[in-house]
Motif scaffolding. Structure first.
Motif, PDB file in Angstrom:
ATOM      1  N   LYS A 208     -10.772  -0.507   3.178  1.00 63.27           N
ATOM      2  CA  LYS A 208     -10.710  -0.434   1.601  1.00 63.27           C
ATOM      3  C   LYS A 208      -9.470  -0.983   1.322  1.00 63.27           C
ATOM      4  CE  LYS A 208     -13.054   3.924   0.820  1.00 63.27           C
ATOM      5  NZ  LYS A 208     -12.887   5.243   0.154  1.00 63.27           N
TER       6      LYS A 208
ATOM      7  N   GLY B 216      -4.276  -5.341   9.614  1.00 64.21           N
ATOM      8  CA  GLY B 216      -4.186  -6.603  10.064  1.00 64.21           C
ATOM      9  C   GLY B 216      -4.558  -6.685  11.404  1.00 64.21           C
TER      10      GLY B 216
ATOM     11  N   GLY C  69      -2.534  -2.174   4.971  1.00 65.93           N
ATOM     12  CA  GLY C  69      -2.593  -3.856   5.560  1.00 65.93           C
ATOM     13  C   GLY C  69      -2.367  -3.641   7.216  1.00 65.93           C
TER      14      GLY C  69
ATOM     15  N   LEU D  50      -6.006  -0.774  -1.312  1.00 65.75           N
ATOM     16  CA  LEU D  50      -5.173   0.340  -1.681  1.00 65.75           C
ATOM     17  C   LEU D  50      -5.485   0.635  -3.171  1.00 65.75           C
ATOM     18  CD1 LEU D  50      -2.295   1.755  -1.623  1.00 65.75           C
ATOM     19  CD2 LEU D  50      -1.368  -0.110  -2.750  1.00 65.75           C
ATOM     20  N   GLN D  51      -5.946  -0.404  -3.818  1.00 66.47           N
ATOM     21  CA  GLN D  51      -6.698  -0.141  -5.070  1.00 66.47           C
ATOM     22  C   GLN D  51      -7.735   0.789  -5.180  1.00 66.47           C
ATOM     23  OE1 GLN D  51      -5.739  -2.937  -3.852  1.00 66.47           O
ATOM     24  NE2 GLN D  51      -3.883  -3.878  -5.135  1.00 66.47           N
TER      25      GLN D  51
ATOM     26  N   ASN E  74       1.440  -3.164  14.527  1.00 66.02           N
ATOM     27  CA  ASN E  74       2.102  -2.250  13.999  1.00 66.02           C
ATOM     28  C   ASN E  74       1.719  -0.789  14.726  1.00 66.02           C
ATOM     29  OD1 ASN E  74       3.891  -3.659  12.784  1.00 66.02           O
ATOM     30  ND2 ASN E  74       3.048  -3.388  10.601  1.00 66.02           N
TER      31      ASN E  74
ATOM     32  N   ASP F 293       3.032  -3.115   4.692  1.00 65.45           N
ATOM     33  CA  ASP F 293       3.043  -4.271   5.151  1.00 65.45           C
ATOM     34  C   ASP F 293       1.740  -5.385   4.639  1.00 65.45           C
ATOM     35  OD1 ASP F 293       3.862  -6.287   7.011  1.00 65.45           O
ATOM     36  OD2 ASP F 293       2.914  -5.372   8.654  1.00 65.45           O
ATOM     37  N   ALA F 294       1.893  -5.400   3.337  1.00 59.86           N
ATOM     38  CA  ALA F 294       1.222  -6.234   2.337  1.00 59.86           C
ATOM     39  C   ALA F 294       1.681  -7.723   2.394  1.00 59.86           C
ATOM     40  CB  ALA F 294       1.200  -5.855   0.933  1.00 59.86           C
TER      41      ALA F 294
HETATM   42  C1  SAM Z   1       1.100  -9.329   6.187  1.00 61.83           C
HETATM   43  S1  SAM Z   1      -0.695  -8.662   6.717  1.00 61.83           S
HETATM   44  C2  SAM Z   1      -0.539  -7.384   7.665  1.00 61.83           C
HETATM   45  C3  SAM Z   1      -0.032  -7.299   9.179  1.00 61.83           C
HETATM   46  C4  SAM Z   1      -0.347  -6.096   9.880  1.00 61.83           C
HETATM   47  N1  SAM Z   1       0.436  -4.991   9.484  1.00 61.83           N
HETATM   48  C5  SAM Z   1      -0.271  -6.648  11.153  1.00 61.83           C
HETATM   49  O1  SAM Z   1       0.687  -5.981  12.163  1.00 61.83           O
HETATM   50  O2  SAM Z   1      -0.681  -7.542  11.624  1.00 61.83           O
HETATM   51  C6  SAM Z   1      -1.178  -8.093   5.255  1.00 61.83           C
HETATM   52  C7  SAM Z   1      -2.564  -7.353   5.475  1.00 61.83           C
HETATM   53  O3  SAM Z   1      -2.869  -6.763   4.000  1.00 61.83           O
HETATM   54  C8  SAM Z   1      -4.490  -6.900   3.915  1.00 61.83           C
HETATM   55  N2  SAM Z   1      -4.565  -6.592   2.514  1.00 61.83           N
HETATM   56  C9  SAM Z   1      -4.940  -7.522   1.668  1.00 61.83           C
HETATM   57  N3  SAM Z   1      -5.117  -7.264   0.334  1.00 61.83           N
HETATM   58  C10 SAM Z   1      -4.803  -5.746   0.537  1.00 61.83           C
HETATM   59  C11 SAM Z   1      -5.452  -4.529  -0.347  1.00 61.83           C
HETATM   60  N4  SAM Z   1      -5.524  -4.854  -1.524  1.00 61.83           N
HETATM   61  N5  SAM Z   1      -5.119  -3.456   0.149  1.00 61.83           N
HETATM   62  C12 SAM Z   1      -4.600  -3.147   1.541  1.00 61.83           C
HETATM   63  N6  SAM Z   1      -4.484  -4.085   2.390  1.00 61.83           N
HETATM   64  C13 SAM Z   1      -4.847  -5.444   1.888  1.00 61.83           C
HETATM   65  C14 SAM Z   1      -4.648  -8.193   4.621  1.00 61.83           C
HETATM   66  O4  SAM Z   1      -6.100  -8.348   4.936  1.00 61.83           O
HETATM   67  C15 SAM Z   1      -3.518  -8.096   5.855  1.00 61.83           C
HETATM   68  O5  SAM Z   1      -4.297  -7.554   7.086  1.00 61.83           O
END
Ligand code: SAM
Length: 225
Positions: free
Chosen positions: A138, A63, A61, A140-141, A67, A155-156
């Motif tokens: 991509k 985002g 994630g 995670l899945q 981080n 950080d999901a």
């Molecule tokens: C809580 S936010 C992350 C915050 C980020 N680390 C930051 O510093 O801004 C969660 C992130 O996970 C991503 N996300 C959603 N589904 C996901 C998946 N299946 N695999 C990986 N990332 C995913 C979202 O798009 C989002 O950007």
């Protein structure tokens, strides 16, 4: 289509994004910058850096890239080499990123780094000789590589709104990417998540969370007997 992201200011004066579909912010409303620094950098990366000077870091994630930007600054300040790999299936639109970075008020050199992190898609980019960065578009899945990872920033979005990210299957995927003794850090402190991590042979520490939150998780992957 209306934007799914809105800028929100948090209590430490730093911005975050609010995602209208998940109905959740990307960071703690009590302080985005202070949460990232506490959970991922101080409790996670600084501990990994005590053990190794060349680190493979995997973020679930990407985002806003906050981080990643903090990890870059940490690498430069501490003479650490980081290979930063991350996943972001739903990249934040460019205009929202620009609005976010304006609120962060980055110095010019870090603003350049921020823009380069977000421009890098699916190919490795070197930011100086201490930081290489790859962001895969991509989920995670759908990510099946097995990088030998020393630390995971998990950080999901929270289990309440994105439960599929906190199942045994999802966490097993992450565990499979990790070296023995590698760390996983997350802001989440849910008992169910701790139980799954223990079942997956992690040693789980419940440590003080960011901004007065009672707990966060730091978990160490143990060798299978
Ligand atoms: C809580 S936010 C992350 C915050 C980020 N680390 C930051 O510093 O801004 C969660 C992130 O996970 C991503 N996300 C959603 N589904 C996901 C998946 N299946 N695999 C990986 N990332 C995913 C979202 O798009 C989002 O950007």
């Amino acid at each position: 289509m209306p934007t799914q992201h809105q800028i929100r200011m948090t209590k430490d004066g730093s911005p975050t994004l609010f995602h209208t579909h998940y109905n959740q912010t990307y960071h703690s409303v009590n302080g985005a910058l202070s949460e990232s620094q506490h959970v991922f950098i101080r409790t996670g990366l600084a501990e990994a850096a005590r053990r190794k000077s060349q680190i493979v870091l995997f973020e679930v994630g990407f985002g806003t890239g906050l981080n990643a930007l903090l990890a870059y600054s940490f690498a430069i300040a501490n003479n650490l080499h980081i290979q930063y790999l991350c996943l972001e299936p739903f990249p934040v639109p460019h205009n929202q990123l620009l609005a976010f970075s304006r609120q962060l008020q980055l110095p010019a050199d870090l603003q350049q780094v921020f823009l380069r992190l977000h421009a890098a898609k699916n190919i490795p980019v070197s930011l100086g000789d201490r930081f290489t960065f790859t962001c895969y578009e991509k989920s995670l899945q759908n990510y099946h590589d097995r990088p030998g990872t020393d630390i995971v920033f998990y950080d999901a979005f929270s289990p309440a709104v994105q439960p599929e990210m906190w199942t045994e299957q999802a966490l097993q995927c992450v565990s499979d990417m990790m070296n023995d003794d590698a760390l996983l850090v997350t802001y989440c402190a849910k008992g169910a998540v701790k139980r799954i991590l223990r079942q997956l042979n992690f040693v789980v520490e419940s440590l003080p969370g960011a901004n007065g939150k009672r707990e966060m998780i730091r978990a160490t992957k143990k060798q299978h007997p």
